[in-house]
Design a protein around this motif. Structure first.
Motif, mmCIF file in Angstrom:
data_model
loop_
_atom_site.group_PDB
_atom_site.id
_atom_site.type_symbol
_atom_site.label_atom_id
_atom_site.label_comp_id
_atom_site.label_asym_id
_atom_site.label_seq_id
_atom_site.Cartn_x
_atom_site.Cartn_y
_atom_site.Cartn_z
ATOM 1 N N GLY A 99 0.777 -1.237 0.000
ATOM 2 C CA GLY A 99 0.000 0.000 0.000
ATOM 3 C C GLY A 99 0.805 1.281 0.000
ATOM 4 O O GLY A 99 0.231 2.374 -0.055
ATOM 5 N N TYR A 100 2.136 1.196 0.031
ATOM 6 C CA TYR A 100 2.942 2.427 0.084
ATOM 7 C C TYR A 100 2.813 3.236 -1.204
ATOM 8 O O TYR A 100 2.545 4.444 -1.159
ATOM 9 N N GLN A 101 2.996 2.593 -2.352
ATOM 10 C CA GLN A 101 2.842 3.322 -3.613
ATOM 11 C C GLN A 101 1.412 3.847 -3.744
ATOM 12 O O GLN A 101 1.184 4.955 -4.240
ATOM 13 N N THR A 102 0.446 3.076 -3.286
ATOM 14 C CA THR A 102 -0.951 3.508 -3.298
ATOM 15 C C THR A 102 -1.118 4.799 -2.507
ATOM 16 O O THR A 102 -1.812 5.727 -2.946
ATOM 17 N N ILE A 104 1.127 7.081 -1.841
ATOM 18 C CA ILE A 104 1.752 8.204 -2.547
ATOM 19 C C ILE A 104 0.823 8.694 -3.660
ATOM 20 O O ILE A 104 0.557 9.900 -3.789
ATOM 21 N N LEU A 105 0.294 7.771 -4.447
ATOM 22 C CA LEU A 105 -0.600 8.141 -5.543
ATOM 23 C C LEU A 105 -1.868 8.818 -5.028
ATOM 24 O O LEU A 105 -2.361 9.780 -5.641
ATOM 25 N N ALA A 106 -2.398 8.340 -3.914
ATOM 26 C CA ALA A 106 -3.656 8.869 -3.385
ATOM 27 C C ALA A 106 -3.539 10.337 -2.981
ATOM 28 O O ALA A 106 -4.538 11.060 -2.970
ATOM 29 N N LEU A 108 -1.763 12.474 -4.674
ATOM 30 C CA LEU A 108 -1.433 13.238 -5.878
ATOM 31 C C LEU A 108 -2.493 13.103 -6.964
ATOM 32 O O LEU A 108 -2.400 13.759 -8.002
ATOM 33 N N ALA A 109 -3.493 12.272 -6.741
ATOM 34 C CA ALA A 109 -4.542 12.035 -7.733
ATOM 35 C C ALA A 109 -5.909 12.186 -7.076
ATOM 36 O O ALA A 109 -6.050 12.049 -5.857
ATOM 37 N N ASP A 110 -6.914 12.452 -7.901
ATOM 38 C CA ASP A 110 -8.264 12.586 -7.355
ATOM 39 C C ASP A 110 -8.776 11.250 -6.826
ATOM 40 O O ASP A 110 -9.401 11.191 -5.775
ATOM 41 N N HIS A 111 -8.529 10.167 -7.574
ATOM 42 C CA HIS A 111 -8.974 8.856 -7.108
ATOM 43 C C HIS A 111 -8.040 7.777 -7.662
ATOM 44 O O HIS A 111 -7.607 7.853 -8.808
ATOM 45 N N VAL A 112 -7.767 6.778 -6.823
ATOM 46 C CA VAL A 112 -6.923 5.652 -7.202
ATOM 47 C C VAL A 112 -7.754 4.370 -7.126
ATOM 48 O O VAL A 112 -8.429 4.113 -6.117
ATOM 49 N N LYS A 135 -8.815 8.205 1.895
ATOM 50 C CA LYS A 135 -10.081 7.533 1.604
ATOM 51 C C LYS A 135 -10.497 7.640 0.135
ATOM 52 O O LYS A 135 -11.586 7.218 -0.230
ATOM 53 N N ASN A 136 -9.618 8.189 -0.703
ATOM 54 C CA ASN A 136 -9.934 8.302 -2.131
ATOM 55 C C ASN A 136 -9.352 7.138 -2.929
ATOM 56 O O ASN A 136 -8.851 7.299 -4.040
ATOM 57 N N VAL A 137 -9.393 5.945 -2.323
ATOM 58 C CA VAL A 137 -8.866 4.730 -2.953
ATOM 59 C C VAL A 137 -9.959 3.665 -2.950
ATOM 60 O O VAL A 137 -10.615 3.446 -1.927
ATOM 61 N N SER A 138 -10.142 3.015 -4.097
ATOM 62 C CA SER A 138 -11.027 1.849 -4.191
ATOM 63 C C SER A 138 -10.173 0.619 -4.453
ATOM 64 O O SER A 138 -9.165 0.692 -5.160
ATOM 65 N N TYR A 139 -10.566 -0.529 -3.886
ATOM 66 C CA TYR A 139 -9.751 -1.731 -3.941
ATOM 67 C C TYR A 139 -10.513 -2.866 -4.629
ATOM 68 O O TYR A 139 -11.715 -3.034 -4.443
ATOM 69 N N LEU A 140 -9.770 -3.656 -5.410
ATOM 70 C CA LEU A 140 -10.345 -4.812 -6.073
ATOM 71 C C LEU A 140 -9.390 -5.990 -5.937
ATOM 72 O O LEU A 140 -8.205 -5.881 -6.280
ATOM 73 N N HIS A 141 -9.907 -7.120 -5.442
ATOM 74 C CA HIS A 141 -9.126 -8.360 -5.376
ATOM 75 C C HIS A 141 -9.362 -9.090 -6.685
ATOM 76 O O HIS A 141 -10.437 -9.664 -6.910
ATOM 77 N N SER A 142 -8.365 -9.068 -7.561
ATOM 78 C CA SER A 142 -8.567 -9.598 -8.909
ATOM 79 C C SER A 142 -7.233 -9.847 -9.592
ATOM 80 O O SER A 142 -6.175 -9.432 -9.113
ATOM 81 N N ASP A 143 -7.276 -10.499 -10.722
ATOM 82 C CA ASP A 143 -6.117 -10.683 -11.600
ATOM 83 C C ASP A 143 -5.771 -9.327 -12.226
ATOM 84 O O ASP A 143 -6.603 -8.705 -12.887
#
Length: 220
Positions: A99-102, A104-106, A108-112, A135-143
């Motif tokens: 989640g560290y890169q996440t 950083i991106l969160a 600098l971006a509107d939504h990740v 809290k501007n991050v959505s998560y998906l468990h997927s390929d």
């Protein structure tokens, strides 16, 4: 938790500042990215036994045969992703990892939108980002090779594992003018590439040698 976020000793603000100075020496120019990395406690994204090494310029294990990327690579890929625009609106991250890169991106971006194939890793990452009030991050468990078509097109895509070639599904989910940063290759013969989608196709730039975990299919 407050003390944990602030850090002490080898995880203190002084140690963090040495990391920032090293990134500047390595050519990272974006003050926005440097400020975000200065204020993000990297040590909370790894096991306590390794926290004292959090601000070294090295990749470190996070379990499940995965690693947290070295600070330089995080900064470099983020800087390259942001080079095309002042702020990214919609970013797809392939490989939540710790989640560290996440994080950083969160900032600098509107939504990740972050995709991870290993469920326990993503759960821990989600908890850490919640602690940081991101809290501007959505998560998906997927390929990861499938991307996340529900929210496409993306103006930025960052891939944190190395496939032998660029997945077609990810290309299709890029916005016109969008940029993707992705390592391509096997073992020690990987190269970071920047893909830009144009009106007529895709421009691909080969940037520098990198070492990432392999891009695997399926879910765990």
């Amino acid at each position: 938790m407050i003390q944990s976020l602030q850090g002490i000793g080898m995880t203190s603000a002084r140690t963090r500042e040495r990391m920032i100075n090293r990134l500047i020496q390595q050519g990272i120019c974006s003050h926005k990215i440097l400020d975000v990395m200065r204020n993000t406690p990297r040590h909370i994204f790894m096991d306590e036994a390794l926290a004292h090494r959090a601000y070294e310029d090295t990749a470190l294990p996070i379990g499940y045969n995965q690693t947290i990327s070295q600070p330089y690579i995080v900064a470099k890929m983020t800087e390259l992703l942001l080079a095309a625009s002042a702020r990214l609106t919609c970013v797809l991250e392939i490989g939540t990892g710790c989640g560290y890169q996440t994080a950083i991106l969160a900032q600098l971006a509107d939504h990740v939108y972050s995709v991870e194939r290993i469920a326990p890793l993503q759960k821990k990452a989600k908890d850490r980002l919640w602690d940081l009030k991101l809290k501007n991050v959505s998560y998906l468990h997927s390929d990861g090779g499938w991307g996340w078509p529900d929210h496409a097109p993306y103006d930025g895509i960052l891939v944190a594992a190395a496939p032998p070639e660029i997945p077609e599904m990810l290309l299709q989910q890029m916005a016109i003018g969008g940029v993707m940063l992705i390592p391509i290759g096997k073992d020690d013969k990987q190269q970071l590439q920047r893909v830009t989608r144009t009106e007529s196709g895709y421009d691909i730039e080969k940037l520098e040698p990198v070492v990432f975990v392999p891009f695997l299919s399926g879910r765990k």
